[in-house]
Enzyme design. Structure first.
Site, PDB file in Angstrom:
ATOM      1  N   GLU A 121      33.594  74.142  53.480  1.00 28.71           N
ATOM      2  CA  GLU A 121      34.803  73.713  54.168  1.00 28.71           C
ATOM      3  C   GLU A 121      35.736  73.014  53.210  1.00 28.71           C
ATOM      4  O   GLU A 121      35.310  72.419  52.219  1.00 28.71           O
ATOM      5  CB  GLU A 121      34.436  72.748  55.295  1.00 28.71           C
ATOM      6  CG  GLU A 121      33.883  73.472  56.486  1.00 28.71           C
ATOM      7  CD  GLU A 121      33.271  72.550  57.501  1.00 28.71           C
ATOM      8  OE1 GLU A 121      33.208  71.328  57.245  1.00 28.71           O
ATOM      9  OE2 GLU A 121      32.841  73.046  58.543  1.00 28.71           O
ATOM     10  N   CYS A 134      40.609  67.656  50.667  1.00 24.61           N
ATOM     11  CA  CYS A 134      39.201  67.293  50.505  1.00 24.61           C
ATOM     12  C   CYS A 134      38.446  68.561  50.111  1.00 24.61           C
ATOM     13  O   CYS A 134      38.401  69.530  50.868  1.00 24.61           O
ATOM     14  CB  CYS A 134      38.715  66.729  51.837  1.00 24.61           C
ATOM     15  SG  CYS A 134      37.052  66.121  51.804  1.00 24.61           S
ATOM     16  N   CYS A 141      24.007  70.568  50.100  1.00 28.37           N
ATOM     17  CA  CYS A 141      23.805  69.494  49.115  1.00 28.37           C
ATOM     18  C   CYS A 141      22.316  69.359  48.876  1.00 28.37           C
ATOM     19  O   CYS A 141      21.523  69.438  49.816  1.00 28.37           O
ATOM     20  CB  CYS A 141      24.374  68.178  49.653  1.00 28.37           C
ATOM     21  SG  CYS A 141      24.265  66.816  48.463  1.00 28.37           S
ATOM     22  N   CYS A 145      20.878  62.402  52.180  1.00 22.91           N
ATOM     23  CA  CYS A 145      21.280  61.125  52.767  1.00 22.91           C
ATOM     24  C   CYS A 145      21.064  61.191  54.284  1.00 22.91           C
ATOM     25  O   CYS A 145      21.444  62.184  54.917  1.00 22.91           O
ATOM     26  CB  CYS A 145      22.730  60.808  52.426  1.00 22.91           C
ATOM     27  SG  CYS A 145      22.970  60.732  50.637  1.00 22.91           S
ATOM     28  N   CYS A 148      24.025  61.897  56.758  1.00 19.77           N
ATOM     29  CA  CYS A 148      24.987  62.951  56.398  1.00 19.77           C
ATOM     30  C   CYS A 148      24.520  64.315  56.874  1.00 19.77           C
ATOM     31  O   CYS A 148      23.396  64.730  56.591  1.00 19.77           O
ATOM     32  CB  CYS A 148      25.172  62.965  54.874  1.00 19.77           C
ATOM     33  SG  CYS A 148      26.210  64.331  54.307  1.00 19.77           S
ATOM     34  N   GLY A 240      28.580  68.585  49.203  1.00 20.59           N
ATOM     35  CA  GLY A 240      27.936  68.606  47.895  1.00 20.59           C
ATOM     36  C   GLY A 240      28.088  67.349  47.069  1.00 20.59           C
ATOM     37  O   GLY A 240      28.909  66.489  47.353  1.00 20.59           O
ATOM     38  N   GLU A 241      27.246  67.269  46.052  1.00 13.07           N
ATOM     39  CA  GLU A 241      27.269  66.142  45.125  1.00 13.07           C
ATOM     40  C   GLU A 241      27.922  66.635  43.824  1.00 13.07           C
ATOM     41  O   GLU A 241      27.303  67.372  43.045  1.00 13.07           O
ATOM     42  CB  GLU A 241      25.834  65.653  44.878  1.00 13.07           C
ATOM     43  CG  GLU A 241      25.677  64.673  43.742  1.00 13.07           C
ATOM     44  CD  GLU A 241      26.669  63.517  43.754  1.00 13.07           C
ATOM     45  OE1 GLU A 241      26.701  62.745  44.726  1.00 13.07           O
ATOM     46  OE2 GLU A 241      27.437  63.391  42.780  1.00 13.07           O
ATOM     47  N   SER A 272      33.850  61.632  44.249  1.00 15.18           N
ATOM     48  CA  SER A 272      32.931  60.733  44.962  1.00 15.18           C
ATOM     49  C   SER A 272      31.494  61.109  44.649  1.00 15.18           C
ATOM     50  O   SER A 272      31.110  62.274  44.753  1.00 15.18           O
ATOM     51  CB  SER A 272      33.175  60.845  46.471  1.00 15.18           C
ATOM     52  OG  SER A 272      32.199  60.121  47.179  1.00 15.18           O
ATOM     53  N   SER A 294      29.456  56.095  46.715  1.00 12.50           N
ATOM     54  CA  SER A 294      28.953  55.934  48.085  1.00 12.50           C
ATOM     55  C   SER A 294      27.856  54.878  48.070  1.00 12.50           C
ATOM     56  O   SER A 294      26.691  55.201  47.857  1.00 12.50           O
ATOM     57  CB  SER A 294      28.395  57.271  48.578  1.00 12.50           C
ATOM     58  OG  SER A 294      29.418  58.223  48.610  1.00 12.50           O
ATOM     59  N   LEU A 295      28.234  53.644  48.292  1.00 13.41           N
ATOM     60  CA  LEU A 295      27.269  52.548  48.176  1.00 13.41           C
ATOM     61  C   LEU A 295      26.465  52.376  49.477  1.00 13.41           C
ATOM     62  O   LEU A 295      25.250  52.468  49.478  1.00 13.41           O
ATOM     63  CB  LEU A 295      28.011  51.255  47.808  1.00 13.41           C
ATOM     64  CG  LEU A 295      27.142  50.078  47.425  1.00 13.41           C
ATOM     65  CD1 LEU A 295      26.287  50.370  46.202  1.00 13.41           C
ATOM     66  CD2 LEU A 295      27.995  48.827  47.184  1.00 13.41           C
ATOM     67  N   ASN A 371      30.516  58.903  61.440  1.00 18.81           N
ATOM     68  CA  ASN A 371      30.836  59.988  62.356  1.00 18.81           C
ATOM     69  C   ASN A 371      29.556  60.674  62.769  1.00 18.81           C
ATOM     70  O   ASN A 371      28.936  61.357  61.956  1.00 18.81           O
ATOM     71  CB  ASN A 371      31.768  60.982  61.660  1.00 18.81           C
ATOM     72  CG  ASN A 371      33.019  61.144  62.460  1.00 18.81           C
ATOM     73  OD1 ASN A 371      33.037  61.823  63.481  1.00 18.81           O
ATOM     74  ND2 ASN A 371      34.055  60.475  62.004  1.00 18.81           N
ATOM     75  N   CYS A 414      35.175  56.499  67.761  1.00 18.12           N
ATOM     76  CA  CYS A 414      33.866  56.325  67.163  1.00 18.12           C
ATOM     77  C   CYS A 414      33.158  55.150  67.817  1.00 18.12           C
ATOM     78  O   CYS A 414      33.635  54.039  67.798  1.00 18.12           O
ATOM     79  CB  CYS A 414      34.041  56.084  65.674  1.00 18.12           C
ATOM     80  SG  CYS A 414      32.517  55.921  64.805  1.00 18.12           S
TER      81      CYS A 414
HETATM   82  N1  SAH Z   1      28.178  63.790  47.827  1.00 17.25           N
HETATM   83  C1  SAH Z   1      29.230  62.915  47.525  1.00 17.25           C
HETATM   84  C2  SAH Z   1      30.573  63.381  48.044  1.00 17.25           C
HETATM   85  C3  SAH Z   1      30.653  64.015  49.405  1.00 17.25           C
HETATM   86  S1  SAH Z   1      30.338  63.009  50.808  1.00 17.25           S
HETATM   87  C4  SAH Z   1      28.920  61.513  48.011  1.00 17.25           C
HETATM   88  O1  SAH Z   1      27.951  61.348  48.734  1.00 17.25           O
HETATM   89  O2  SAH Z   1      29.639  60.595  47.629  1.00 17.25           O
HETATM   90  C5  SAH Z   1      31.796  62.001  50.940  1.00 17.25           C
HETATM   91  C6  SAH Z   1      31.578  60.671  51.649  1.00 17.25           C
HETATM   92  O3  SAH Z   1      31.335  60.839  53.048  1.00 17.25           O
HETATM   93  C7  SAH Z   1      30.408  59.878  51.118  1.00 17.25           C
HETATM   94  O4  SAH Z   1      30.738  58.517  50.954  1.00 17.25           O
HETATM   95  C8  SAH Z   1      29.396  60.056  52.212  1.00 17.25           C
HETATM   96  O5  SAH Z   1      28.443  59.049  52.163  1.00 17.25           O
HETATM   97  C9  SAH Z   1      30.253  60.023  53.444  1.00 17.25           C
HETATM   98  N2  SAH Z   1      29.629  60.569  54.657  1.00 17.25           N
HETATM   99  C10 SAH Z   1      28.738  61.562  54.766  1.00 17.25           C
HETATM  100  N3  SAH Z   1      28.401  61.770  56.061  1.00 17.25           N
HETATM  101  C11 SAH Z   1      29.121  60.902  56.792  1.00 17.25           C
HETATM  102  C12 SAH Z   1      29.220  60.631  58.201  1.00 17.25           C
HETATM  103  N4  SAH Z   1      28.523  61.318  59.086  1.00 17.25           N
HETATM  104  N5  SAH Z   1      30.075  59.657  58.597  1.00 17.25           N
HETATM  105  C13 SAH Z   1      30.808  58.972  57.691  1.00 17.25           C
HETATM  106  N6  SAH Z   1      30.746  59.188  56.350  1.00 17.25           N
HETATM  107  C14 SAH Z   1      29.909  60.130  55.910  1.00 17.25           C
HETATM  108 FE1  SF4 Z   2      25.900  64.073  52.001  1.00 10.10          FE
HETATM  109 FE2  SF4 Z   2      26.969  63.164  49.700  1.00 10.10          FE
HETATM  110 FE3  SF4 Z   2      24.468  62.491  50.414  1.00 10.10          FE
HETATM  111 FE4  SF4 Z   2      25.010  64.998  49.698  1.00 10.10          FE
HETATM  112  S1  SF4 Z   2      25.125  63.176  48.387  1.00 10.10           S
HETATM  113  S2  SF4 Z   2      23.733  64.378  51.420  1.00 10.10           S
HETATM  114  S3  SF4 Z   2      27.064  65.265  50.547  1.00 10.10           S
HETATM  115  S4  SF4 Z   2      26.377  61.947  51.478  1.00 10.10           S
END
Ligand code: SAH
Ligand code: SF4
Length: 439
Positions: A121, A134, A141, A145, A148, A240-241, A272, A294-295, A371, A414
């Site tokens: 997407e 975006c 990925c 996480c 996610c 993806g990462e 990111s 993404s902390l 989300n 939300c």
């Molecule tokens: N993989 C990379 C970039 C893509 S995800 C990363 O993790 O940084 C982009 C951002 O969306 C990240 O900060 C991720 O943690 C966040 N994200 C993923 N799923 C989400 C969700 N369901 N609600 C809110 N943020 C989310």
């Molecule tokens: Fe999702 Fe980013 Fe984690 Fe991959 S690294 S699972 S895209 S939040």
């Protein structure tokens, strides 16, 4: 680390990229274009000049057919068309929302072995003074996480540089965001005014089959009197990462930033990462774009659960890499993303620990409302809690950490309107993330 443990952290990308028989020139660097010309028998002495011409047509004009390349000789145009295409990823669905956000579902060449489709997407979020795209870096990925949706997908492969640049070019096609062929660049400006689309956005959410790729009518004037581009910012925050596909992401972003082509400044490109520590320095050195991390948690124990990669690279190590990110300064801050998960990471104590943890790092903090997706085990923090959390962050000197009014519509949904929120598709999830980057 045992095999089972390492599998919990990451999957192996098993799907393969199989190039189409007739490859696209989209995504080729200058050197690769020169090689492609060499294959066609263009003498070495001519290649540099020919590459300049192709670069201009492909990346500055966004030309979709070799026939339109009027400065290129007829013979070469024919030879190019015989061997190559100018294809972008195929759009299989387009959604346009009331606020102008657009989501495209793109189908990429699949792996004949698995026979499964490779879809990604790409989302466009317009705002008053900018438009953010975006972009995805992988199909699925490899990381898992726990909050996610992309992380739950089994199907994973890296995108090629062409597929990454191709998302930007496809979006500019669909938005009518290429310069008009009839308007020469203004003196002193990097680019001529862009061309706006004829139709505008604004109807209800809908799915349309892909239609004609672009139109050419006048563009809205920008405050400076020049033309206004639709896509002004890029965030690598789709699927993806990106740091697990760094070479392709680097080649793609350097093409996107090239001033003789698409020309989006590196300061308006944000990558990111979930924290692939060994690649952070290289990303800064080889790309030089903005960094977002993404902390999501301030303690290793919790971050191990939310972002399992943390078991490999812990918070202290990650922050050290951030301190050493090439070019980091108060004018080029690192963005720390923090997803708000109800009762998990959203206490006032967490907020205080967060600002303590980031002390001394030139940082921005983006609080992202979680989300939910069907089957997800978390809930988004209540709005009041997000406000309290953000107040602590604000008091520590970080400006407006939560989203703009437009974001708030979705934020309000939300947690409060959970069932409605669940209906929000990946478009909204990605829009939220990207909005988190656009202040
Ligand atoms: N993989 C990379 C970039 C893509 S995800 C990363 O993790 O940084 C982009 C951002 O969306 C990240 O900060 C991720 O943690 C966040 N994200 C993923 N799923 C989400 C969700 N369901 N609600 C809110 N943020 C989310
Ligand atoms: Fe999702 Fe980013 Fe984690 Fe991959 S690294 S699972 S895209 S939040």
């Amino acid at each position: 680390m045992s095999l089972a443990e390492s599998f919990a952290i990451e999957k192996t990308p098993l799907e393969r990229y199989v190039a189409p028989e007739k490859p696209s020139l989209v995504g080729l660097t200058r050197m690769q274009l020169a090689d492609a010309l060499g294959e066609l028998g263009v003498p070495e002495a001519q290649r540099k000049m020919r590459v300049q011409q192709l670069w201009h047509w492909i990346y500055f004009r966004g030309t979709i057919s070799f026939a339109a390349m009027s400065s290129v000789s007829k013979e070469l145009r024919a030879a190019l068309a015989e061997r190559f295409t100018l294809d972008r990823p195929e759009v299989v669905a387009e959604q346009i929302s009331v606020d102008g956000t657009r989501k495209w579902l793109l189908r990429l060449p699949g792996d004949p072995d698995s026979g499964l489709p490779h879809d990604v997407e790409c989302v466009y979020i317009p705002d008053t003074d900018r438009g953010t795209l975006c972009v995805s870096s992988q199909v699925g990925c490899t990381l898992n996480c726990s909050f996610c949706h992309t992380g739950t997908q089994r199907l994973v492969r890296n995108l090629t540089a062409g597929e990454i640049v191709g998302q930007v070019m496809m979006a500019r096609d669909r938005l009518g965001d290429w310069p008009s062929p009839f308007v020469p660049p203004l003196k002193g400006e990097g680019r001529p005014p862009s061309v706006a689309e004829a139709g505008g956005v604004g109807s209800d959410s809908m799915t349309t089959p892909p239609g004609s790729p672009r139109s050419s009518r006048g563009s809205p004037p920008s405050p400076s009197g020049g033309g206004m581009r639709k896509i002004t910012n890029i965030v690598m925050m789709g699927m993806g990462e990106p740091l697990y596909n760094l070479d392709a992401v680097r080649d793609a972003l350097l093409i996107v930033a090239d001033g003789e082509g698409i020309g989006i400044s590196k300061r308006r490109i944000t990558l990111s990462t979930s924290g692939v520590v060994p690649e952070i320095e290289r990303a800064g050195r080889e790309i030089g774009c903005m960094l977002a991390v993404s902390l999501h948690a301030v303690r290793d124990e919790l971050r191990n659960e939310l972002v399992p990669l943390n078991r490999k690279y812990q918070i202290a190590e990650l922050l050290e890499a951030c301190r050493n990110y090439p070019g980091v300064s108060n004018a080029r801050r690192i963005t720390f993303e923090y997803v708000m998960l109800k009762g998990v990471n959203d206490s006032i104590a967490d907020a205080k620990a967060l600002v303590r943890l980031l002390k001394g790092i030139p940082a921005k903090i983006n609080l992202i409302p979680f989300n939910p997706w069907p089957g997800s085990k978390y809930e988004c923090s209540d709005w009041e809690q997000i406000e309290k959390f953000s107040q602590v962050v604000f008091d520590a000197g970080y400006a407006s950490p939560v989203r703009t009014p437009r974001g708030r519509d979705i934020l309000a949904a939300c947690g409060q309107l959970k069932s409605a929120t669940e209906k929000l598709s990946a478009r909204e999830r990605m829009a939220l993330r990207a909005m988190a980057m656009t202040d």
